[in-house]
Design an enzyme around this catalytic site. Structure first.
Site, short mmCIF file in Angstrom:
data_model
loop_
_atom_site.label_atom_id
_atom_site.label_comp_id
_atom_site.label_asym_id
_atom_site.label_seq_id
_atom_site.Cartn_x
_atom_site.Cartn_y
_atom_site.Cartn_z
N CYS A 17 2.94 -5.03 6.67
CA CYS A 17 2.66 -4.74 5.41
C CYS A 17 3.72 -4.18 4.54
O CYS A 17 4.80 -4.14 5.43
CB CYS A 17 1.50 -3.73 5.41
SG CYS A 17 -0.15 -4.27 5.63
N HIS A 43 0.86 -1.07 0.11
CA HIS A 43 -0.03 -0.09 0.13
C HIS A 43 1.01 1.33 -0.03
O HIS A 43 2.15 1.22 0.35
CB HIS A 43 -1.01 -0.03 1.33
CG HIS A 43 -0.44 -0.12 2.58
ND1 HIS A 43 0.09 1.27 3.06
CD2 HIS A 43 -0.29 -0.99 3.43
CE1 HIS A 43 0.63 0.92 4.53
NE2 HIS A 43 0.53 -0.37 4.55
#
Length: 188
Positions: free
Chosen positions: A163, A147
């Site tokens: 992440c 992301h």
């Protein structure tokens, strides 16, 4: 003075072409681009690299120790991006497929993260202040994503809860190049 639409279009095209030309270095290697919403370009420029691998074009290889993400293009080439990775205790490896892609995603911190950080909001609408940034690429049925980030200074560091962070500029570029179902290989 009145300027015709054709002249305005030509001026915009010339400005765009000039700005895009600045994305390439003297060797013709792509290296970043303009800053995104004033949030800063990546401290690790995106670039085309030699990558002799037997993976299908569109495959993403994440090298956690290197803190780089490779998008395989084929013919021995890949785009290499700088990324932020999981801090100690949050790194992982494996093979997944892209299960979803979202523009300006909303964010609901997982309960494990809320247990560590009770000060976090329970929900945050998508937008420029959202920690997921401009785009999110979801990895299988995991809690993990590739992301965007509004903190370009974290790129190249081990800072996340698992992440993979990219600058908004780079995640928009990657998002436009990958498809749902593409393979993502995470090497830890």
């Amino acid at each position: 003075m009145r300027i015709g639409i054709g002249i305005v279009a030509a001026l915009l095209l010339a400005a765009t072409s000039q700005a895009q030309a600045q994305w390439f270095d003297s060797r013709g290697i792509m290296s970043g681009g303009p800053m995104f919403f004033g949030r800063g370009a990546s401290p690790i420029p995106r670039e085309m690299v030699y990558y002799p691998a037997n993976y299908a074009p569109g495959t993403i290889i994440i090298s956690t120790p290197e803190r780089r993400l490779y998008l395989v293009l084929g013919n021995g080439r890949a785009l290499r991006y700088g990324i932020g990775v999981g801090r100690d205790g949050f790194r992982w490896g494996g093979v997944h497929r892209i299960s979803a892609k979202k523009e300006w995603p909303s964010w609901t911190p997982p309960r494990e993260m809320l247990a560590r950080r009770p000060d976090l909001p329970r929900y945050m609408r998508g937008g420029i202040e959202n920690p997921l940034g401009a785009r999110a690429i979801y990895l299988g049925s995991t809690l993990y994503r590739i992301h965007g980030s509004n903190e370009p200074e974290t790129i190249g560091h081990a800072v996340s809860s698992g992440c993979f962070r990219m600058t908004n500029e780079d995640v928009i570029d990657l998002y436009s190049r990958v498809s749902i179902g593409a393979t993502v290989i995470v090497r830890n």
